[in-house]
Design a protein around this motif. Sequence first.
Motif, PDB file in Angstrom:
ATOM      1  N   ILE A  22       0.835  -1.203   0.000  1.00 27.13           N
ATOM      2  CA  ILE A  22       0.000   0.000   0.000  1.00 27.13           C
ATOM      3  C   ILE A  22       0.868   1.252   0.000  1.00 27.13           C
ATOM      4  O   ILE A  22       0.617   2.209  -0.750  1.00 27.13           O
ATOM      5  N   VAL A  23       1.918   1.252   0.826  1.00 20.21           N
ATOM      6  CA  VAL A  23       2.837   2.404   0.872  1.00 20.21           C
ATOM      7  C   VAL A  23       3.479   2.617  -0.495  1.00 20.21           C
ATOM      8  O   VAL A  23       3.587   3.744  -0.986  1.00 20.21           O
ATOM      9  N   GLU A  24       3.882   1.510  -1.131  1.00 24.26           N
ATOM     10  CA  GLU A  24       4.495   1.612  -2.459  1.00 24.26           C
ATOM     11  C   GLU A  24       3.480   2.094  -3.491  1.00 24.26           C
ATOM     12  O   GLU A  24       3.785   2.948  -4.334  1.00 24.26           O
ATOM     13  N   ALA A  25       2.252   1.534  -3.414  1.00 25.31           N
ATOM     14  CA  ALA A  25       1.222   1.907  -4.387  1.00 25.31           C
ATOM     15  C   ALA A  25       0.866   3.382  -4.288  1.00 25.31           C
ATOM     16  O   ALA A  25       0.623   4.046  -5.307  1.00 25.31           O
ATOM     17  N   LEU A  26       0.845   3.919  -3.054  1.00 26.90           N
ATOM     18  CA  LEU A  26       0.504   5.328  -2.859  1.00 26.90           C
ATOM     19  C   LEU A  26       1.698   6.246  -3.072  1.00 26.90           C
ATOM     20  O   LEU A  26       1.565   7.467  -3.013  1.00 26.90           O
ATOM     21  N   ASP A  27       2.876   5.619  -3.287  1.00 31.46           N
ATOM     22  CA  ASP A  27       4.098   6.393  -3.535  1.00 31.46           C
ATOM     23  C   ASP A  27       4.338   7.411  -2.408  1.00 31.46           C
ATOM     24  O   ASP A  27       4.624   8.578  -2.656  1.00 31.46           O
ATOM     25  N   ILE A  28       4.219   6.930  -1.156  1.00 29.75           N
ATOM     26  CA  ILE A  28       4.391   7.811   0.001  1.00 29.75           C
ATOM     27  C   ILE A  28       5.880   7.963   0.312  1.00 29.75           C
ATOM     28  O   ILE A  28       6.556   6.988   0.625  1.00 29.75           O
ATOM     29  N   LYS A  29       6.371   9.177   0.214  1.00 33.16           N
ATOM     30  CA  LYS A  29       7.791   9.455   0.443  1.00 33.16           C
ATOM     31  C   LYS A  29       8.002   9.976   1.857  1.00 33.16           C
ATOM     32  O   LYS A  29       8.280  11.145   2.076  1.00 33.16           O
ATOM     33  N   ASP A  30       7.851   9.089   2.810  1.00 37.73           N
ATOM     34  CA  ASP A  30       8.042   9.473   4.204  1.00 37.73           C
ATOM     35  C   ASP A  30       9.233   8.700   4.750  1.00 37.73           C
ATOM     36  O   ASP A  30       9.345   7.483   4.558  1.00 37.73           O
ATOM     37  N   GLU A  31      10.114   9.383   5.458  1.00 40.64           N
ATOM     38  CA  GLU A  31      11.350   8.754   5.934  1.00 40.64           C
ATOM     39  C   GLU A  31      11.067   7.539   6.811  1.00 40.64           C
ATOM     40  O   GLU A  31      11.682   6.491   6.663  1.00 40.64           O
TER      41      GLU A  31
END
Length: 570
Positions: A22-31
């Motif tokens: 899900i994080v990859e799919a949403l392309d979330i750039k959080d450290e």
Amino acid sequence: MNEDSKSESKTLPYSGQVIGAIVEALDIKDELLTDKTAKRYYAGITVSEYSLRQIYVTLGKRLVDLDLVPIPPLFEQYDVSMANITTASMARLAKKWDRLRATIQSRSGSIKDYKQAIEGFCRLVVIDLALRVVAWQRLAKQSPSEPRIPQWAEENGAGKMLRALLSQADVSRDQFSAWAEVSHISIDNWFDGKIRPTPGHIEIMAYAFSKLIPNTNKYTLQVQFQSQFTLSYLADILADNIGREAVLELATALYRFIWLISEDIKTMDRPPIEKVAGLEFEMLRHGADEPYSHTLLRNLALVEKDIKWRKDILASTTGWDLRFEEIADHSSLPGSSAGLAQELPEEARKEAIRDGTGEDLKKLREASLLQDKDYARIASGDLRMLIEQLNGGINDRRSIVKRHPLSPQAHSELGSFLGMVGKHLRNSEMIKEGINECKIAATLCKGWDTPLVEPGIILINVGRYDEALVELENAANKLPTTTPHLAMNRGYALMQTKKYGQALSDFEFVIRTKPNYALALDCAAHCAFMIANQEKGMKYAKEARKYGEPRTYNDWRKGAYKDKGQNTQN
């Protein structure tokens, strides 16, 4: 590779792997969501409770920041955090998914229908989510959309939305590319569903369309784009696993349930939302787990015409465990035995096909599935009819034994069922008969561990552990070698009689055979802690938690094993 070998090679992902996707799919750039600890969790490796909580908290905040989970004004009035609710909801669903995975894995190491387990879980999630959305809409003072097939669930749904807006703006792709100051290749990829635009590009497109189409708002379009692209992208991932038709059914059911539940609430003549906000907040937090929601679910079941959905709705009022049991049974390979037990030997299986025992038992199992009315009775506490059904199940199995008196499979099935019913009805004669039927099966098919071990299981289930050990040692003497099925159940009986060292040896035998067997890992952890082997205890507890059995891990974290230890390994 044929279809059977493909299905055997598949495994269900852990919740950490799902969250990572899900994080990859949403392309979330959080450290914090992309650091080494998070990547370990996404890979299925156990991380600390603190790190796990931080991952979920951060993801919850980012979903709110992306306007995927908007915040109604009433939340600020009551000082309620939408991010915290989102975080807690994701964590609960992740634990439920891991529990289903562990339930399936305890049935069989092979999965017949990879998509059936996912779809079954998603159906329960849809029901749970419908309740939460209704609560959110009431708190936001919004009306639900009428039932429909949502565009985001269709193939390239987000691209279709962009094409419709482009037509409304009456410009070409090239003209829109110039307006948005983005290359026409990028525009083509977004419109054709090949690439998901970044949040920055979504903002640019929203700005461009707001200028090209009269009476449109940039922020409204931005929120719409963000949700549509995200839902469309996630729907595509789900479609790859369960098929587009199933995704469309799930999405359509979600909108239908939201509408029907909302209409039902209207008929209740509820007070203004400000006076009942507390109830809505609880339903938003807990979904189908909130007792207040069960009345709504029972009312929904009354008007739902689809039999399968009606069953899932009623199952949601009893908790998900019973439904998980059914999903697990249907996800395992046909003909494979429960748990670690050996399959029926080849010659006996051929004989069962020739004499029709296998077909009789197959029809019996299909007829034994819980129906929607059974879930309704369980929810209401009316067990009278279920008891009648259990007794009917015994008679059905006895009739199969009568038709196939030399079938080890028929006797084993009757014996196991008698043991289960005897436990629930506290009928010692049934238990005795069940053990005897299993011994007949073992005599008819020597070397098959299932009927040899079953008497021990029947006695374990009624708490007669010393007697169970006698039966299991008898099985060990009759089998040519120790099997994982025997070791698992003997280990459990040893553990219950506080012979932790011997029990640990049996559990470790199971683990060497099947390293991801969650229950064996959890029991091994408990035994290791009880004999003061902290290193093994922590190792096995962490592995068990990873595979969906967190009980010993949680007890250890709470200090339950402090100062525990035996001076003997016996």
